[in-house]
Design a protein around this motif. Sequence first.
Motif, PDB file in Angstrom:
ATOM      1  N   ARG A 119     -13.908  -7.785   3.470  1.00 32.81           N
ATOM      2  CA  ARG A 119     -14.458  -6.290   2.764  1.00 32.81           C
ATOM      3  C   ARG A 119     -12.935  -6.023   1.907  1.00 32.81           C
ATOM      4  O   ARG A 119     -12.027  -5.468   2.291  1.00 32.81           O
ATOM      5  CB  ARG A 119     -14.769  -5.250   2.975  1.00 32.81           C
ATOM      6  CG  ARG A 119     -15.742  -5.605   3.811  1.00 32.81           C
ATOM      7  CD  ARG A 119     -17.148  -4.876   4.117  1.00 32.81           C
ATOM      8  NE  ARG A 119     -16.477  -4.507   5.559  1.00 32.81           N
ATOM      9  CZ  ARG A 119     -17.174  -3.141   6.976  1.00 32.81           C
ATOM     10  NH1 ARG A 119     -17.803  -2.660   5.907  1.00 32.81           N
ATOM     11  NH2 ARG A 119     -16.881  -3.129   7.405  1.00 32.81           N
ATOM     12  N   LEU A 120     -12.985  -5.807   0.171  1.00 31.54           N
ATOM     13  CA  LEU A 120     -11.907  -5.535  -0.270  1.00 31.54           C
ATOM     14  C   LEU A 120     -12.043  -3.912  -0.665  1.00 31.54           C
ATOM     15  O   LEU A 120     -13.638  -3.138  -0.933  1.00 31.54           O
ATOM     16  CB  LEU A 120     -11.539  -5.615  -1.542  1.00 31.54           C
ATOM     17  CG  LEU A 120     -11.226  -5.637  -2.860  1.00 31.54           C
ATOM     18  CD1 LEU A 120      -9.756  -5.901  -2.040  1.00 31.54           C
ATOM     19  CD2 LEU A 120     -11.053  -5.833  -3.653  1.00 31.54           C
ATOM     20  N   ARG A 121     -11.688  -2.374  -0.298  1.00 32.72           N
ATOM     21  CA  ARG A 121     -12.210  -1.628  -0.145  1.00 32.72           C
ATOM     22  C   ARG A 121     -10.359  -0.339  -1.336  1.00 32.72           C
ATOM     23  O   ARG A 121      -9.974  -1.898  -1.092  1.00 32.72           O
ATOM     24  CB  ARG A 121     -11.736  -1.041   1.227  1.00 32.72           C
ATOM     25  CG  ARG A 121     -12.767  -1.486   2.073  1.00 32.72           C
ATOM     26  CD  ARG A 121     -12.249  -0.540   3.965  1.00 32.72           C
ATOM     27  NE  ARG A 121     -13.132  -0.907   4.427  1.00 32.72           N
ATOM     28  CZ  ARG A 121     -14.001  -0.328   5.811  1.00 32.72           C
ATOM     29  NH1 ARG A 121     -14.050   0.774   4.982  1.00 32.72           N
ATOM     30  NH2 ARG A 121     -14.787  -1.239   6.460  1.00 32.72           N
ATOM     31  N   TYR A 122     -10.787   0.076  -1.601  1.00 30.45           N
ATOM     32  CA  TYR A 122      -9.295   1.042  -2.320  1.00 30.45           C
ATOM     33  C   TYR A 122      -9.915   2.500  -1.458  1.00 30.45           C
ATOM     34  O   TYR A 122     -10.987   2.908  -1.909  1.00 30.45           O
ATOM     35  CB  TYR A 122      -9.795   0.490  -3.933  1.00 30.45           C
ATOM     36  CG  TYR A 122     -11.094   0.481  -4.492  1.00 30.45           C
ATOM     37  CD1 TYR A 122     -10.848   1.752  -5.800  1.00 30.45           C
ATOM     38  CD2 TYR A 122     -11.247  -0.182  -4.833  1.00 30.45           C
ATOM     39  CE1 TYR A 122     -12.025   1.722  -6.397  1.00 30.45           C
ATOM     40  CE2 TYR A 122     -12.609  -0.126  -5.853  1.00 30.45           C
ATOM     41  CZ  TYR A 122     -13.028   1.102  -6.233  1.00 30.45           C
ATOM     42  OH  TYR A 122     -14.308   1.150  -6.920  1.00 30.45           O
ATOM     43  N   PHE A 123      -8.905   2.956  -1.725  1.00 25.82           N
ATOM     44  CA  PHE A 123      -8.715   4.383  -1.316  1.00 25.82           C
ATOM     45  C   PHE A 123      -7.465   4.726  -2.609  1.00 25.82           C
ATOM     46  O   PHE A 123      -7.090   4.482  -3.118  1.00 25.82           O
ATOM     47  CB  PHE A 123      -7.919   4.818  -0.008  1.00 25.82           C
ATOM     48  CG  PHE A 123      -8.470   3.656   0.694  1.00 25.82           C
ATOM     49  CD1 PHE A 123      -9.408   4.565   1.996  1.00 25.82           C
ATOM     50  CD2 PHE A 123      -8.938   2.299   0.859  1.00 25.82           C
ATOM     51  CE1 PHE A 123     -10.414   3.257   2.614  1.00 25.82           C
ATOM     52  CE2 PHE A 123      -9.011   2.021   2.584  1.00 25.82           C
ATOM     53  CZ  PHE A 123     -10.184   1.995   2.965  1.00 25.82           C
ATOM     54  N   SER A 124      -7.959   5.907  -2.384  1.00 27.99           N
ATOM     55  CA  SER A 124      -7.023   7.361  -3.469  1.00 27.99           C
ATOM     56  C   SER A 124      -5.485   7.015  -3.559  1.00 27.99           C
ATOM     57  O   SER A 124      -4.654   7.379  -4.312  1.00 27.99           O
ATOM     58  CB  SER A 124      -7.671   8.851  -3.726  1.00 27.99           C
ATOM     59  OG  SER A 124      -7.217   9.046  -2.110  1.00 27.99           O
ATOM     60  N   GLY A 125      -5.306   6.906  -1.983  1.00 33.58           N
ATOM     61  CA  GLY A 125      -3.715   7.388  -1.529  1.00 33.58           C
ATOM     62  C   GLY A 125      -4.165   6.372  -0.216  1.00 33.58           C
ATOM     63  O   GLY A 125      -4.494   6.342   0.140  1.00 33.58           O
ATOM     64  N   ALA A 126      -2.448   5.758   0.387  1.00 28.44           N
ATOM     65  CA  ALA A 126      -2.252   5.262   1.520  1.00 28.44           C
ATOM     66  C   ALA A 126      -2.651   5.937   2.877  1.00 28.44           C
ATOM     67  O   ALA A 126      -3.618   5.772   3.529  1.00 28.44           O
ATOM     68  CB  ALA A 126      -0.873   4.802   1.399  1.00 28.44           C
ATOM     69  N   LYS A 127      -2.833   7.452   2.538  1.00 26.81           N
ATOM     70  CA  LYS A 127      -2.672   8.264   3.666  1.00 26.81           C
ATOM     71  C   LYS A 127      -4.290   8.394   3.576  1.00 26.81           C
ATOM     72  O   LYS A 127      -5.032   9.003   4.440  1.00 26.81           O
ATOM     73  CB  LYS A 127      -2.159   9.339   4.105  1.00 26.81           C
ATOM     74  CG  LYS A 127      -1.387   9.710   3.900  1.00 26.81           C
ATOM     75  CD  LYS A 127      -0.073  10.769   4.110  1.00 26.81           C
ATOM     76  CE  LYS A 127       1.638  10.297   4.523  1.00 26.81           C
ATOM     77  NZ  LYS A 127       2.182  11.556   4.188  1.00 26.81           N
TER      78      LYS A 127
END
Length: 1268
Positions: free
Chosen positions: A160-168
């Motif tokens: 699964r590919l996920r993306y977040f607003s930032g690394a934390k």
Amino acid sequence: MAQSYTLYPAMAKLSDRLSALRVGVRDSKLRPHSWSGIFQRLLAKRSAGSGQVSSSGSDTALYSQVNKSDHQETSSSPYLLAEDLDSNLDNHAVSYDSEDTVDEDSDSDEASPNLPPKQLPVVQTPRSPLTDRHGYLYKQGGKQNNKGWRKRYVTFDGTRLRYFSGAKSRISKRIIPVEVMKDIESDVKDSHTGKFKFRVVTINRNRNYLFAAETLEDHDYWTQILMKAIIEYKQETGRGSIGQGMMLGGSIMHTPEKQGYVRLDDNKIYMAIKEGRMCYYKNEVDFNFATAIHEVKLCIASVKDLGKNRLQFATPYHTYSITFESDGESEEWKLAIEEGIATSLSDDKVLTQVYQNPSNRLCADCSCPRPQWAVLHLVTMVCSSCAGLHRQFWPFKVKSLRMDVKVWTKPLISLYVNAGNGVMNSVWEGALTNPSDKIKCSAILSRRQSYMVEKYLLKAFFLPAIDIVPDKPSSLQLRQGLEKSIKEGRLKQVVFLVNKGADPSPGVLAVSSVQLAESANQSDIAQYLKVNGAENETLKDIWAVIRSKHSDKNTENVVIKSGYLYRMGKKDYPRQWIVLKPSFLKCYDEETSEEPKHTIPLCSIVNLSRHENEKNEPSLEFTCQDGNTCTYIFGADERSTIDAWITKIHSEMLIDTEKQDLCLEFAKAGHANCKRGHLGVWKLCWLLVRKRQMYMHYTDGTSKEEVDLRKIHNLTIETPKEASANPASEKGPVISLFSSDRSLSGSDQRDIIYYIQSDLKQETERWFKVIDDASKEVSSSLEDQQLNRDNVPILIEKCVDFVSIHGMKTEGIYRLAGTHSKITNLLNDLIKGARGVDIKMEEYTVLDAADTLKRYLRHLQDPIMSSALYGKWLSASMISLPSIDSHRFQEVHEEKLYTYKNLLSELPDVNFASLKMIIGHLHRVASYEAENKMGRVNLATVFGPVLLSGSLVEKPTQATFQCTNYEIKLVDDLISYYQWLFSIDDEELKKETQVQRYIQLIKEAEHQPPRAKDFIFSIYVNNKMCDPISMEVPAVMTAEQVVEKVAQSKRIPRIDGYSLFHIVCGGDLERSLAASEKVLDVNLVTWNWSDEHRKDSYLCVKEDQYRDYMDQVSGQDIGRFTELQFSDRKGWKKMYFELNESLLICYKDKSKTKHYEWDLSLLSIYIGVEKKRKPPTIFGLTFLTQEDSGTKQTHLGRSVCFPTSSEMYIWLSAMYSQSEDKLSSPAPSFSGLSYSESKGQIAQMRKNPISKSRVGSILKNPFKGSKS
């Protein structure tokens, strides 16, 4: 694993070569359509088994060489594949440069015909450790990728590919599974220097995702990783080409346990829960394509109800607020989340144990498999759908078997294993005859809810009855049935009785129900009682929510009935529009009127009855007391209209919906203040008198009672001297009603007194008249007569008793006739009110009484042996017995007797009890055949036609003559086999023998000469300081007569206020004798005492101050459970006492371990305590039982001490009131009694078993003898 590590250098080398190739391609202004092209060419080449890649062959030819079987063979050697691809990379690049010269997305109008298609065949590739990647990428926003670039932290774990607003950040912006990825398209142009773009193409045609890397190397790495994962996934799932094949909607969230739209932090989203995870999506389309916004593992989450359709869903990194449209939806989601949490924790230990009971593997309500929730007080297993509704009904009672581990104790698990859904549904669904009435697993929410209300609140399918209690048990019958079931270990009966109204809470039973179960080693029953209000809560608390949520009384807008009625007045009858609501009856001038002219609170109705006027017009009458007294009379054209209104009003007032059929043909109904027993509490109840029954429904919902008016012993109305605690508006007369407790039977029956007072004096008087008329209603039906405790009409009992006392040896008894006029008068008096009639020898002969009984039985509306059974009785009588020498004689004889016994069991209760008394009486009369010349056959000849044919005897026909012989034979058989046919046990036979012995004593006493001069007593006046009066005391002289004689001697100024006292132990103990108590009996008791106690006892007439003290505290509450100092033999100890109806109970400790129990009517209570006992206080009582009277003891009786004098007098007053002035000498006497006096003693003997009778004292204290 070793192969993977060996493969890594080769794959790393391959990656470097691919990157160099990519740079060369860009420099030569050539670009492949996608990275899938490169991988497909390389993999296809290897699969074709060729050692070289031809520079001149076309890509299309290369693809055509793909063979599935070949690639399966090569898949076993990933190292060779990597080395082969590396060695041929240069040739492959040359081929690419020479052929792929046109970009699909370029502006060129002409595309190369030799370019391969976008949907490429997929071959299986080996797995590689290079399957994950994380780092920052740019993401183009918007569905159409036109909302601008945003820097996102992107992760890929191989699936699964996920993306977040930032690394934390721990909350993803999107999750894109590999299974929805169709292709990876590179979008790098010469002009791109800062953003190297690539597009993730999905199977959703309307949604692709555009990313960009800051460097080309990062771009290449991302595209390689993603493309490799796509190819591997498609090969593993067996799909022929990228993007082809079917994916189940939701992917891993397919068929979730719960799904739907909710508001999450004020944003409308689509949420789904399955197998310990919760995912939320932008909409349902995204759910179907498995592209969630975020996923939460429920094992790290918790849920809390915030009320107002809101839940708090907490995780370690964020707390969500979830809002729903309804309370029911909120409960369902809460249960689903909790079940998901339990699933994620995967603790199935309790569930496995409970599933040992097969019935627990299906939901108790809808039969869904594998339920994982429990409703504790119902002891049932339910599915999550039903559990959500149960949680609405009984908060804190619905528990998870996988999550609420602390709740599941060993006793509770044992109860579910041994009982569970099977036992509970045998009660709750005991009357469910139509399977279609039960909901199925697919039932919708509204259907589930209505079914549960029907099942649990309305008890529509509840087991109708059990054999241990009658169909309509009273509260006392329920309590006693509960005690018996607990002792016998019958859990099903306990479940039935508790849910029928038997309250297991502490203080209701004489001993704690839990303690009783534990002492009987009934651990399952004890646990069931604990979860049903036997410890920390009550049944009323448990059921409060469901009753409040599903009561029609929740809303004022409910209209129960409306219509026009005539308001009947003195002059005119105006028509008014009447509206009945749950709490009010409102009267309007017209249907369209907005404001009511009158509003009648239903709780203020003190009288509801049919109104009778001269024209006999159908009407009903209300009398209301709501500050002011108002009477309303409403009429209608049809009687059915009035009946319909009465039915609806009753349905609102009656607590028990089963009694709504009582509203028709009733005499009077209304609110009144009622109290049960002297120590009871005044409560407002809805009172109704119908025929010979009085129904009491307490408005607080605590209980309901039925009083059989045929069994009342005494009915009085008087104004109390002192103000009572009754909350009635007008302090006026109080009705006292003495009756047998219908919840008990046989020797356990006790008298109960009910106090009734209306808010209005006139209504109290009307109630008295209605009850009195109902109890004396003239009827030719046997069951409508006044009854004794054994369901025998008083009329029959009085005639039988009179003959038993005076006529057992009368020659020709029941054959010879009495005086016709006397028989007529006596029968009329008995029918009008048998309880108030005394048959005296001065007025009637034995033959008169005997003929009265025969005439009454002959004129019954239905013969005592039932006309419906007449044919069966004759058929049984006609069974002819073979010769006594025949081998079939015994068989036929037994068959005949069993036929009789079965027919007896078919008789109504009153008929059976009456026939039992009559046949038993004839059986005893026949025993005196030598004197009365009336043997069995003679008596059967007289009573056979009377008992079987009734009134037909007076109009004989040829058919009746033919049957007479069989009737005579039948009654002869009943007399002969009386004991076996009527199941007379040894104890009952002993009781009947003792009754006959009493009768003999009475007969002897009647023929003895007067013995008035045989007894001379010394009677002291005021104290022992003065000389006593020597008084001749006959055997029948009472204490009241002694006081009168003393007053005649002028030793006391008056009779009023003076009593005769029995003083013991030199003045330490003294007791005021009841006015009707025989003085001789008191003196005879002392003969069995020790010399020390007997010599210091004497009789004294003095002013009775104790009664004044008791009158001052009369009616005060003594408390149900009081700690007192107690001494039985020697020494003092703290014990706990309780006054329960006519019983004084002593407990060892607060846990209600019963130590002693005494019947107050058999106690002699003395004020004071012997000094040698060294009492802790000066306020004490000493009481003697029959056993104490017959033994010589160091200390006299048993003593209790009170902390204050007022508390002592409160207890003394309560005990005297409970025993109804029966506290007297334990030894009775029948000597010299008239019939009217002796009959009461015989009746008392019939009511009490031998163990409680007073026969023993008579035999030990004969009136003839040296001591007398």
